[in-house]
Design a protein around this motif. Structure first.
Motif, mmCIF file in Angstrom:
data_model
loop_
_atom_site.group_PDB
_atom_site.id
_atom_site.type_symbol
_atom_site.label_atom_id
_atom_site.label_comp_id
_atom_site.label_asym_id
_atom_site.label_seq_id
_atom_site.Cartn_x
_atom_site.Cartn_y
_atom_site.Cartn_z
ATOM 1 N N LYS A 177 0.837 -1.202 0.000
ATOM 2 C CA LYS A 177 0.000 0.000 0.000
ATOM 3 C C LYS A 177 0.875 1.255 0.000
ATOM 4 O O LYS A 177 0.614 2.204 -0.753
ATOM 5 C CB LYS A 177 -0.920 -0.001 1.219
ATOM 6 C CG LYS A 177 -1.924 1.146 1.240
ATOM 7 C CD LYS A 177 -2.871 1.030 2.433
ATOM 8 C CE LYS A 177 -3.859 2.186 2.443
ATOM 9 N NZ LYS A 177 -4.792 2.099 3.602
ATOM 10 N N GLU A 180 2.669 1.621 -3.489
ATOM 11 C CA GLU A 180 1.787 2.144 -4.529
ATOM 12 C C GLU A 180 1.490 3.624 -4.299
ATOM 13 O O GLU A 180 1.381 4.402 -5.251
ATOM 14 C CB GLU A 180 0.482 1.342 -4.571
ATOM 15 C CG GLU A 180 0.652 -0.087 -5.057
ATOM 16 C CD GLU A 180 1.268 -0.159 -6.435
ATOM 17 O OE1 GLU A 180 0.874 0.654 -7.305
ATOM 18 O OE2 GLU A 180 2.156 -1.007 -6.650
ATOM 19 N N TRP A 181 1.373 4.015 -3.047
ATOM 20 C CA TRP A 181 1.112 5.422 -2.717
ATOM 21 C C TRP A 181 2.276 6.292 -3.174
ATOM 22 O O TRP A 181 2.091 7.332 -3.814
ATOM 23 C CB TRP A 181 0.903 5.544 -1.207
ATOM 24 C CG TRP A 181 0.231 6.813 -0.752
ATOM 25 C CD1 TRP A 181 0.309 8.031 -1.350
ATOM 26 C CD2 TRP A 181 -0.605 6.977 0.399
ATOM 27 N NE1 TRP A 181 -0.426 8.960 -0.641
ATOM 28 C CE2 TRP A 181 -0.993 8.342 0.431
ATOM 29 C CE3 TRP A 181 -1.037 6.125 1.396
ATOM 30 C CZ2 TRP A 181 -1.788 8.841 1.444
ATOM 31 C CZ3 TRP A 181 -1.840 6.630 2.404
ATOM 32 C CH2 TRP A 181 -2.210 7.970 2.425
ATOM 33 N N LYS A 183 4.558 5.547 -5.413
ATOM 34 C CA LYS A 183 4.647 5.520 -6.879
ATOM 35 C C LYS A 183 3.660 6.498 -7.507
ATOM 36 O O LYS A 183 3.973 7.157 -8.505
ATOM 37 C CB LYS A 183 4.376 4.110 -7.402
ATOM 38 C CG LYS A 183 5.532 3.146 -7.212
ATOM 39 C CD LYS A 183 5.198 1.791 -7.803
ATOM 40 C CE LYS A 183 6.369 0.830 -7.695
ATOM 41 N NZ LYS A 183 6.029 -0.504 -8.273
ATOM 42 N N SER A 184 2.468 6.584 -6.927
ATOM 43 C CA SER A 184 1.465 7.500 -7.477
ATOM 44 C C SER A 184 1.888 8.954 -7.324
ATOM 45 O O SER A 184 1.487 9.810 -8.117
ATOM 46 C CB SER A 184 0.116 7.273 -6.788
ATOM 47 O OG SER A 184 0.127 7.753 -5.441
ATOM 48 N N LEU A 185 2.709 9.239 -6.315
ATOM 49 C CA LEU A 185 3.148 10.614 -6.081
ATOM 50 C C LEU A 185 4.277 11.032 -7.021
ATOM 51 O O LEU A 185 4.448 12.213 -7.302
ATOM 52 C CB LEU A 185 3.625 10.772 -4.628
ATOM 53 C CG LEU A 185 2.559 10.633 -3.532
ATOM 54 C CD1 LEU A 185 3.219 10.604 -2.165
ATOM 55 C CD2 LEU A 185 1.562 11.787 -3.605
ATOM 56 N N GLU A 187 5.043 9.286 -10.061
ATOM 57 C CA GLU A 187 4.893 8.762 -11.417
ATOM 58 C C GLU A 187 4.899 9.881 -12.455
ATOM 59 O O GLU A 187 4.309 10.943 -12.254
ATOM 60 C CB GLU A 187 3.577 7.975 -11.521
ATOM 61 C CG GLU A 187 3.380 7.293 -12.856
ATOM 62 C CD GLU A 187 2.067 6.534 -12.916
ATOM 63 O OE1 GLU A 187 1.824 5.854 -13.934
ATOM 64 O OE2 GLU A 187 1.275 6.633 -11.954
ATOM 65 N N TYR A 195 -5.656 6.516 -17.828
ATOM 66 C CA TYR A 195 -5.715 6.887 -16.414
ATOM 67 C C TYR A 195 -7.165 7.077 -15.987
ATOM 68 O O TYR A 195 -8.035 7.384 -16.810
ATOM 69 C CB TYR A 195 -4.958 8.197 -16.162
ATOM 70 C CG TYR A 195 -3.480 8.136 -16.460
ATOM 71 C CD1 TYR A 195 -2.574 7.781 -15.466
ATOM 72 C CD2 TYR A 195 -2.993 8.444 -17.733
ATOM 73 C CE1 TYR A 195 -1.216 7.737 -15.730
ATOM 74 C CE2 TYR A 195 -1.632 8.398 -18.006
ATOM 75 C CZ TYR A 195 -0.754 8.042 -17.005
ATOM 76 O OH TYR A 195 0.592 7.993 -17.268
ATOM 77 N N GLY A 197 -9.240 9.586 -13.689
ATOM 78 C CA GLY A 197 -9.030 10.875 -13.059
ATOM 79 C C GLY A 197 -10.322 11.582 -12.723
ATOM 80 O O GLY A 197 -11.418 11.126 -13.051
ATOM 81 N N MET A 212 -3.029 12.590 -11.812
ATOM 82 C CA MET A 212 -2.034 12.259 -10.795
ATOM 83 C C MET A 212 -1.991 13.403 -9.804
ATOM 84 O O MET A 212 -2.449 14.508 -10.121
ATOM 85 C CB MET A 212 -0.630 12.094 -11.407
ATOM 86 C CG MET A 212 -0.469 10.965 -12.379
ATOM 87 S SD MET A 212 1.239 10.967 -12.998
ATOM 88 C CE MET A 212 1.093 9.757 -14.292
#
Length: 264
Positions: A177, A180-181, A183-185, A187, A195, A197, A212
């Motif tokens: 978790k 992934e958090w 990575k989302s910040l 990416e 995506y 959104g 993002m």
């Protein structure tokens, strides 16, 4: 508790067995032994194997040797004499090799190889490299973002100046978790990727969608639907969650999105 032998070599052997028992995929098991030396002051010397406390205290050498079946991985020596001859060193190493092999044989009779699955109690560590310019996005204002990640996932996060992010946790779900958090910040937008959104702004010529954290793109009115669209709000409204495809990034870094192509 007390010990009448080398606690450091016992730690090496027990530590390896503990990691194997926890399912840590080590390259090869190691064993260790402490070698000693007794001299009479007249040139006579005896090499001792697996020395006890009194032999360490009264002897002339404490020589720790650690290694696998293929060779030595670590050495450490304390001596009370001015030095030892090459012949004595060679004898000590050969005697240590025999001792290490015997110890390792006994260890592997207990547990011959690492367990196939990582123990649920073993800490997990994941590492990833990010653009150093993105470190601020992970930390957030006054540490707000990184503190929120650790509080909500239970994972620990360490960030180096070169962009190396280390995430550790006991539970696999927690580390995934948090990973992934993060990575989302950090990416970077990828042309051709779809995506999900949120529509954040409506204009006459299209809609802006956040794909993002901190990154918005525009869906031109012609890319909202396969059908002719008179008004943007006939298709989307602020707050709607939509699937969009990143079709291009122009020379000014602006993102061109398409709902129409995301459905294709």
């Amino acid at each position: 508790m007390s010990s009448n032998g080398s606690t450091s070599m016992a730690s090496v052997c027990s530590g390896i067995l503990s990691m194997m028992d926890a399912g840590v995929p080590i390259k090869a098991p190691v064993s260790g032994i402490a070698m000693g030396l007794a001299t009479d002051g007249n040139g006579k010397a005896i090499i001792l194997s697996d020395i006890q406390g009194i032999e360490d205290f009264a002897g002339d050498m404490d020589f720790k040797v650690v290694g696998t079946t293929r060779g030595i991985t670590a050495l450490q020596m304390d001596i009370k004499v001015k030095g030892i001859s090459p012949d004595l060193m060679a004898k000590a190493l050969q005697q240590a090799k025999t001792g290490r092999a015997k110890i390792l044989e006994h260890m592997l009779s207990t547990l011959p190889e690492p367990r196939p699955e990582l123990s649920p109690y073993a800490p997990r560590i994941e590492k990833l490299m990010v653009n150093p310019e993105k470190i601020g996005a992970i930390i957030g204002k006054g540490g707000e973002t990184i503190n929120k990640i650790t509080a909500e996932t239970g994972a620990e996060i360490d960030i180096k100046d070169d962009g190396l992010v280390t995430i550790s946790a006991v539970e696999h779900e927690a580390i995934q978790k948090a990973l992934e958090w993060v990575k989302s910040l950090v990416e970077e937008p990828e042309v051709g990727k779809v995506y999900e959104g949120k529509v954040v702004k409506i204009m006459e010529f299209g809609a802006f969608v956040n794909i993002m954290p901190g990154i918005d793109g525009m869906v031109h009115i012609s890319q909202l639907s396969d059908q002719r669209v008179e008004k943007v709000t006939d298709v989307v409204k602020e707050g709607d969650i939509v699937r969009v495809k990143l079709v291009a990034i122009d020379d000014r870094g602006r993102l061109n999105l398409s709902i129409k192509e995301a459905k294709a």
